[in-house]
Each structure stands twice: as C-alpha cells, then as structure tokens.
Scaffold this active site. Structure first.
Site, PDB file in Angstrom:
ATOM      1  N   CYS A 129       0.860  -1.185   0.000  1.00  0.00           N
ATOM      2  CA  CYS A 129       0.000   0.000   0.000  1.00  0.00           C
ATOM      3  C   CYS A 129       0.901   1.241   0.000  1.00  0.00           C
ATOM      4  CB  CYS A 129      -0.873   0.001   1.250  1.00  0.00           C
ATOM      5  SG  CYS A 129       0.137  -0.026   2.759  1.00  0.00           S
TER       6      CYS A 129
ATOM      7  N   CYS B 253       2.282   6.223   8.856  1.00  0.00           N
ATOM      8  CA  CYS B 253       1.417   6.439   7.701  1.00  0.00           C
ATOM      9  C   CYS B 253       0.402   7.560   7.976  1.00  0.00           C
ATOM     10  CB  CYS B 253       0.670   5.145   7.384  1.00  0.00           C
ATOM     11  SG  CYS B 253      -0.453   5.306   5.992  1.00  0.00           S
TER      12      CYS B 253
ATOM     13  N   GLU C 104       0.022  -0.723  16.083  1.00  0.00           N
ATOM     14  CA  GLU C 104      -0.771   0.451  15.707  1.00  0.00           C
ATOM     15  C   GLU C 104      -1.823   0.767  16.774  1.00  0.00           C
ATOM     16  OE1 GLU C 104      -2.681   0.469  11.782  1.00  0.00           O
ATOM     17  OE2 GLU C 104      -4.292   1.632  12.718  1.00  0.00           O
TER      18      GLU C 104
HETATM   19  S1  SF4 Z   1      -2.697   2.635   7.354  1.00  0.00           S
HETATM   20 FE1  SF4 Z   1      -1.399   0.827   7.174  1.00  0.00          FE
HETATM   21  S2  SF4 Z   1      -2.402  -0.428   5.586  1.00  0.00           S
HETATM   22 FE2  SF4 Z   1      -3.264   1.641   5.424  1.00  0.00          FE
HETATM   23  S3  SF4 Z   1      -2.031   2.694   3.866  1.00  0.00           S
HETATM   24 FE3  SF4 Z   1      -1.127   3.140   5.870  1.00  0.00          FE
HETATM   25  S4  SF4 Z   1       0.444   1.594   6.170  1.00  0.00           S
HETATM   26 FE4  SF4 Z   1      -0.905   0.860   4.539  1.00  0.00          FE
END
Ligand code: SF4
Length: 384
Positions: free
Chosen positions: A44, A133, A163
C-alpha cells in the site's frame, strides 16, 4: 536521495511476472492453471513510503547506527532485507534502547509508536525518521479530539498490535482521555450491554482491564464514547461495531441525546478498503476452486483478507512461496487463528485439485510483488 534508492528498491521488490499478469488483465493461464489476481493487492502507499524511507535513512547516515523500533511492516522478508542492509531492531533481546543517544538514528514504523516511546527517543536526542502512515495519523487526530472533549475512544483493533497500542496512547495525552479496545462484535456486544443496562462493574474491569486505559471505570467512562479503529480491520465489522455502539447509546440516553454521547469516524484506510473490495469483487466475478492469500501471519490486513475469502471458498493464507511445498502439500496459517508468526502453521495435503484448476490470488498490504511473482511461478510449475 529518493532517486538513489529507487533502483535498489525495484531490484528487491518488483516482479516482471506480476507486471505481465497485470498487463494481461489480472489473468494468467498456463498448463492446467487459470489464475485470477485481485485488482488491488500488495504494498500500500504507507508501506511503500516506510520502506523507501528506511532505505534512504541507511544511505543518508552511512557512518551511524540506524535502528528500527521493531518490524517496519509485518512482512518477514522485508524486515530481513533491512537487517541485511545493516539496520538493527530495538525489539531484539540484545539491544538496549535506553543507551541510545544523539549519534543514533531511529526509524519509526508505518504503524507508528506510542506517545511514550516517541517522547523517550526524542529525550535521548536520537535522530528520528518517522514513517508513520498518514492514515494512521488521521486516526490519531480523531482519538485526540475525543480525548480533548472527554469522549472515551472505543477502538476496534487488536490490543497487542503496534498500531492499536500507539493509537490508544494518543488518548492519554489529555487528562480526560480514556480508551477501550474491542477485538470483535462479540466484545462490542458486551460493551453495548453495559452501556444499555449497566452491570457487574468488577467483572467488566476484569475482562477489559488489559484492553483499557488505567483506572477505567465503565460506569463513568462509557457515558460519552467515540469509535475509531485500527486501520487494517475488516471494514464491514468496524462499521457494524460503530452502529452497535451508537444504537446502545441511543437506547440508554434517547435518540435526541445521541450526539452529546456518541461520535464516530470511519478510520479504515483506503488501501485496506480497496484490497477488501477487490477480493470481494474477485470472488463475485470468477468461479474459483480456491484462494491463496499471501502475507505475514502477524499481518492484520492479510488475516482479514483471508477471513473474507474463507467465508466463501477454500482459502489458504500463506506467508511466502516456501509454503507451497508441492502440488499435494501446502503449509498455511489456519484462518481465524491468532495473528502470530510462523508457530501456528498447519499442513494440508491434496490442496490443489487434479485437472483444470482456477486459483484466485491476493496479497496483504505488506507483501512485496517479488513474493507474489514467485508464488505465480510455483503455481505454474505445479500445474504443468
Ligand atoms: S494505514 Fe497501514 S495499511 Fe493503510 S495505507 Fe497506511 S500503512 Fe498501509
């Protein structure tokens, strides 16, 4: 620096086989095999960026120790390559994070770290390379707002997942901040019962103690709640849990008072949603004999892709091509088992039917294309 590592990343993680299958309309046929690839699968945007930053960090600080707090993403091959590139893991038993100082570089993973870990590393003067992210940061923003406004964050997630631990810690930045982690609809149902009717406070605390903020009191802390989720959960389940909690609040306080007691934001990331939608479309559109779902056994989003498939069809969650032993034997993680590393693998015989066979394939957000490509090649070999 991005350009400097681009070739290295492409050599490590790209796959000409996957490129060909994509170019062929996500369809591949050879011998007795027909293969359909989900239209969204694999790395991703958040994982892409995190891995890119890690490679850049190694180059940018050539004479310095470069660390990761733990796995950068939940894929053993990617983590091993980073180790091979000289990046050390603070989660290893022989590392001593407390001795780090200004000369040390620490990469924070895509799923982020807790507020305390971040503060500790900053206080030690480490150079931080933050790959958290943007979709995770979006969840943190909502949880922070809940905490500021005195709403308890009910987080649909896995309490031990990095997370979710990081997201929960955001709630504790404010004096009125509270959190409660629920794994699934069954746990959410227990919480909803308590919201509606109250209940045995001590039993509730005993059940959710490890999944809630220190001193959590359900009689006080379930009066105003906001829903959030780990970004990689099953979207349909997260939405249902949000609706369950909202309905319980409305039952307890009346529909008119619901806005004063309940908030919700959809915090599933778009990459997770696209991969779940794509595999559902694949199952709807093709008559498959079986599904292969590829990704780390501790990868939450991969486990959820496998759950979607297993509800409909014979499904094997495999970590890598080495799991494909032969056309008769496969090693895989039982769908629905706890998300751990290889320990819980099982062996199935007779997994690939004789004669013409149609296989569906997808991969979690932390699985690079080179792994997917190697799996396609092995399937081709088995079906000659
Ligand atoms: S939250 Fe996690 S799964 Fe979603 S885009 Fe970001 S890294 Fe990828």
């Amino acid at each position: 620096m991005k350009e400097a590592v681009a070739g290295e990343l492409a050599a490590a993680y790209d796959s000409s086989v996957v490129d060909q299958v994509r170019a062929g309309g996500y369809h591949f046929a050879a011998g007795r095999l027909t293969l359909h690839l989900a239209r969204e699968f694999g790395f991703c945007y958040g994982v892409d960026r995190a891995v890119d930053y890690a490679y850049q960090a190694r180059r940018r600080f050539p004479g310095r120790n470069v660390f990761l707090t733990g796995e950068i993403i939940h894929n053993p091959h990617v983590n091993q390559r980073l180790r091979d590139n000289g990046i050390r893991f603070l989660s290893d038993p022989d590392e001593r994070p407390e001795t780090l100082g200004a000369d040390d570089v620490v990469i924070l993973p895509a799923f982020g770290v807790t507020v305390e870990e971040m503060a500790q590393l900053a206080a030690q003067g480490c150079t931080l390379v933050d790959t958290t992210c943007g979709s995770v940061l979006n969840v943190w923003k909502n949880v922070t707002r809940y905490a500021q406004d005195g709403f308890t964050a009910i987080i649909h997630g896995k309490v031990k997942h990095e997370e979710t631990r990081a997201t929960a810690s955001q709630a504790l930045k404010f004096p009125r901040g509270r959190y409660l982690v629920v794994l699934d609809k069954a746990e959410a149902g227990v919480v909803c019962d308590y919201i509606r009717h109250g209940g045995d406070r001590e039993a509730f605390i005993a059940r959710f103690g490890a999944a809630s903020s220190p001193g959590f009191d359900p009689d006080v802390d379930l009066v105003r709640v906001g829903c959030a989720n780990q970004t990689t959960m099953l979207m349909s389940e997260s939405l249902e849990i949000g609706e369950m909690v909202g309905a319980a609040i409305a039952d307890r306080y009346g529909a008119d008072a619901r806005p004063q007691h309940f908030r919700a934001f959809d915090t599933i990331c778009s990459a997770t949603q696209e991969r779940q939608d794509a595999v559902t479309a694949l199952l709807d559109e093709q008559a498959l004999d079986l599904m292969l779902v590829v990704g780390g056994y501790n990868s939450s989003n991969t486990c959820n892709l496998a759950r979607i498939c297993a509800d409909r069809i014979s499904t094997f969650h495999i970590a890598d091509p080495e799991c494909l032993i032969s056309a008769d034997e496969i090693h895989h993680r039982p769908v629905g088992a706890p998300s751990t590393t290889r320990g819980r693998e099982q062996t199935t015989r007779g997994w690939l039917p004789p004669g013409r066979v149609t296989v569906g394939l997808t991969a979690g957000a932390s699985t690079p294309n080179n792994i997917v490509g190697q799996i396609i090649k092995k399937l081709e070999e088995f079906c000659r």
